[in-house]
Design a protein around this motif. Structure first.
Motif, PDB file in Angstrom:
ATOM      1  N   ASP A 613       4.908 -94.313 -16.386  1.00  0.00           N
ATOM      2  CA  ASP A 613       4.332 -95.072 -14.951  1.00  0.00           C
ATOM      3  C   ASP A 613       4.803 -93.905 -14.017  1.00  0.00           C
ATOM      4  N   GLU A 614       4.310 -94.241 -12.681  1.00  0.00           N
ATOM      5  CA  GLU A 614       4.659 -93.230 -11.534  1.00  0.00           C
ATOM      6  C   GLU A 614       6.122 -93.422 -11.377  1.00  0.00           C
ATOM      7  N   ASN A 648      -3.953 -91.692 -16.394  1.00  0.00           N
ATOM      8  CA  ASN A 648      -3.190 -91.845 -15.347  1.00  0.00           C
ATOM      9  C   ASN A 648      -3.386 -90.721 -14.375  1.00  0.00           C
TER      10      ASN A 648
END
Length: 793
Positions: A613-614, A648
């Motif tokens: 994830d970020e 992503n």
């Protein structure tokens, strides 16, 4: 001897056969003695074979948009330039010109007048004045209406007989409230009055007869550009350069007249000497009807006496108006044939098949070239309906639909992009075309700057709906210079005029020859110089590169933020820098030397943590995230395409799984020439803009560093560069594409286990390749000799 030379030079067909110039009657009258001899952009001139011209010679040449006026006397030829009356001596002896005709023509070519003062430029200035006088809200179609009427009235005002007004007919709807009478009179006077400084008289009838194609293609582009007008006391807005023109997106390019001229000539030759009594001709993307105009001229010169039925479609309203005007104008000239035509507003791709004409004798076309990514949803749906899967170029659809409406023994004649004649995506169409049509002519025009405002890798294809013909195909190849294209097409015309089909003409600039293989299957229809074709044949016994190596495409990042200079990556901590690997871009290889000037974000290398994830991204690469990624447009507005691919926003679009593991490989840039290949001995590099060569499993075990360096030496040689020329195609600037579809066909000696080469030769090649890779001086001539030896064993 002088009398015989004079009679030869008085015969227009002699100039056609010797120089490849097409002689078009000057005024279109019967039994006239003046001609305009046409080629390409250079070397065109007026020729008066007897008597005196009807108008001032300089004005005739200028108005016909050619450089010079030649008049044949009893003993001499006089030459006048419209720009400078004193540019040439008074006259030249007939005998000298006859014996050195090619040198004489080259002499004229080198003294072409400046195009800035041409008759086309003069007419375009009038168009500019007209646009300023018309209301601001005037549409392109209304502008065209007024301009064509000006030309029609101007033609009548300057012609010996009235031609123009009668050709306007119902094709133009002039709104008389849009221009005052005084403004109209001023424009007409400015268009037709004598030029006081140059003493030239605009003969608009000659402009329309001999240069309307050049004029109308410029007119069409100019009227599409929004008009800006300055207000008193307010400075004009800064000039803007458009990054992508409408025509580039739509793929619409007007056909240069000299290309249309050649395509029509060869289409008529392919149809045969006995033309049908009713000749049905169709163009599904007719533009300004340049093909139709050339067709009517040439049928007239052939003395055809049947019925010519023309049908043209186009989606552009201004183009349709120009087409109707052009054909109405042509119909005014005396001919033995009858002409019927209709020009229709049709969206060709969206028109149902049952509405297409059938049993067509000749299809002439230059279809739109738009790639799939530029097409709207309706077009994509229609192409999917027609072709199923795949993403065909729009030109493929035009070609397929057009071929379907041609009768047996009919002719397909088209200007097609390399995306149709060369690429794998159009292979199915080529196979289908080859199964039903026999190639008559396939020409690579060479220069990509032949079309106004566009870079187009264009080819000519003329085929006959006939199976199992053993007749050879005439092949033309020209290099990237415009002059080479003109010379090649002139040579074709000379050979065709003499009815010679088997002659081979081979120069460093162009080739014309007969070939029995091209156009017979789905393989690329890619003309090559005769010299290079012979070279490929010489080494045909060797394996092909594609049999030894799998040529793999590099990664596609999707955004420039993922490629960073080495200085930046070196400024990162080792923990962050491990997410980058040295990148191969076009600047990464210089004559076999591989540099590490650029790095690519590559979080796919085994051993790296997977970024879920970020927040994890921010923690793993804090400096890169803060300085580059956080502010990137990719993060702010990640596209739908990434969502569809379940990517992503920090992922590469296509990382290419074959690059995840570090693997030794030969690599190339995306485009280039010999010397644009190198060896990645560490396996660290990620190919971004370029390709990687991975040996097939059969040869993988014997692929050593020594072998790789030997191949680096081969790819840096002159011979390999020539073979590249033979199999690949040029991009703008003259460099070659180094993609798999091209490289796989290069003959390449196998140097590993089982090779017929001596161990001594391989060692020498390997030593030279290592010297190249280490940027040491190499004797190029010794290298070239060594590679020739390797290829010859």
């Amino acid at each position: 001897m002088s009398n015989a030379s004079t009679e030869r030079l008085r015969d227009p067909s002699y100039w056609r056969e010797k120089l490849g110039l097409l002689p078009v009657p000057m005024y279109g009258h019967s039994n006239e003695s003046g001609y305009v001899l046409l080629n390409g952009a250079l070397g065109n001139f007026c020729l008066q074979v007897a008597g005196d011209p009807e108008d001032d010679p300089r004005s005739i040449a200028w108005s016909s948009d050619v450089g010079h006026f030649l008049k044949i006397g009893n003993q001499h030829i006089s030459v006048l330039s419209w720009q400078d009356p004193s540019a040439f001596p008074t006259s030249y002896p007939i005998e000298d010109v006859s014996q050195r005709l090619n040198e004489f023509h080259q002499y004229l070519e080198k003294r072409e007048p400046n195009r800035d003062a041409s008759i086309v430029t003069h007419a375009l200035r009038i168009l500019g004045q007209l646009r300023q006088l018309l209301p601001f809200e005037a549409t392109p179609a209304q502008t065209i209406d007024h301009f064509l009427r000006l030309l029609a009235y101007g033609s009548d005002k300057t012609a010996p007989q009235p031609f123009g007004q009668s050709c306007v007919g119902d094709t133009l709807q002039l709104d008389e409230d849009m221009l005052r009478n005084s403004e109209w009179d001023m424009l007409l006077n400015e268009l037709t009055r004598d030029r006081p400084v140059s003493s030239l008289k605009p003969l608009i009838m000659l402009l329309l007869r001999h240069s309307s194609g050049n004029l109308f293609q410029d007119v069409h582009y100019r009227i599409q550009i929004p008009l800006t007008r300055d207000l008193p006391g307010i400075p004009p807005a800064p000039a803007k350069i458009l990054s992508k023109s409408q025509d580039k997106v739509s793929g619409v390019y007007f056909t240069p007249p000299f290309i249309a001229r050649t395509l029509v000539e060869e289409a008529l030759r392919a149809l045969g000497p006995n033309l049908p009594s009713v000749l049905k001709v169709f163009d599904p993307a007719c533009g300004s009807s340049e093909f139709f105009k050339e067709l009517l001229r040439q049928l007239n010169m052939l003395g055809y006496n049947g019925l010519v039925y023309i049908e043209g479609w186009d989606i552009s309203e201004p183009a349709l108006k120009i087409s109707n005007f052009t054909l109405a104008f042509e119909k005014q000239f005396p001919s033995k044939f009858r002409l019927e035509y209709r020009i229709l507003h049709r969206d060709t791709i969206l028109t149902n098949r049952d509405e297409w004409p059938q049993n067509v004798d000749i299809v002439l076309m230059n279809p739109p070239y738009a790639a799939w990514q530029f097409l709207g949803e309706a077009y994509r749906d229609r192409l999917t309906e027609l072709f199923g899967n795949g993403k065909p170029n729009l030109a493929v659809a035009f070609a397929q639909l057009a071929m379907d409406c041609i009768r047996a023994e009919g002719v397909f004649a088209a200007v097609l992009p390399a995306a149709v004649t060369d690429t794998k995506s159009a292979q199915d169409w080529r196979e289908q075309a080859a199964s039903n049509f026999t190639p008559h002519l396939i020409a690579k025009l060479g220069s990509q700057t032949l079309f106004t405002n566009a870079l187009v890798d264009a080819n000519l294809v003329v085929s006959i709906r006939r199976q199992n013909s053993s007749a050879p195909c005439r092949v033309i190849w020209a290099d990237h210079k415009k002059a080479s294209t003109y010379k090649a097409l002139r040579t074709l015309r000379s050979l065709s005029s003499a009815n010679i089909s088997s002659e081979t003409v081979s120069t460093s600039e162009y080739s014309v020859y007969a070939d029995y293989a091209i156009g017979r299957n789905g393989e690329p229809w890619r003309p090559r110089s005769y010299e290079l074709m012979s070279l490929i044949g010489k080494y045909s016994y060797l394996p092909k590169l594609g049999e030894l190596f799998d040529v793999k495409q590099g990664s596609r990042t999707g955004d420039s933020v993922f490629v960073q200079p080495a200085e930046y990556v070196h400024s990162l901590s080792p923990e962050e820098a491990r997410f980058f690997r040295p990148a191969v871009v076009n600047a990464s290889i210089d004559f076999g030397v591989l540099n590490r000037d650029w790095y690519v974000w590559f979080p796919y290398t085994p051993g790296l943590p997977k970024i879920a994830d970020e927040e994890m991204l921010r923690n793993l690469v804090p400096q890169y995230y803060q300085e580059k990624l956080a502010s990137s447009t990719l993060r702010i507005s990640s596209g739908n395409s990434r969502a569809r691919e379940e990517l992503n926003w920090w992922d590469l679009i296509w990382p290419r799984q074959w690059q995840f593991e570090k693997k030794k490989k030969i690599i190339s840039t995306y485009f280039g020439e010999e010397g644009c290949f190198a060896y990645d001995a560490t396996g660290d590099f990620v190919v971004v803009v370029g390709h990687g060569w991975i040996p097939h499993k059969t040869y993988e075990s014997s692929f050593t560093d020594d072998l790789a360096y030997a191949y680096v030496a081969i790819t840096a040689s002159r011979l390999f560069g020539q073979l590249l020329e033979a199999v690949s195609t040029h991009i703008g600037g003259g460099q070659l594409k180094l993609e798999k579809q091209f490289l796989r066909n290069i003959p390449l000696p196998w140097l590993g286990k089982g090779t017929v080469l001596s161990l001594s030769t391989i060692r020498k090649l390997s030593a030279v390749g290592e010297e190249i890779a280490n940027d040491h001086h190499v004797d190029r001539e010794a290298l070239n000799s060594l590679v020739v030896e390797a290829y010859s064993l």
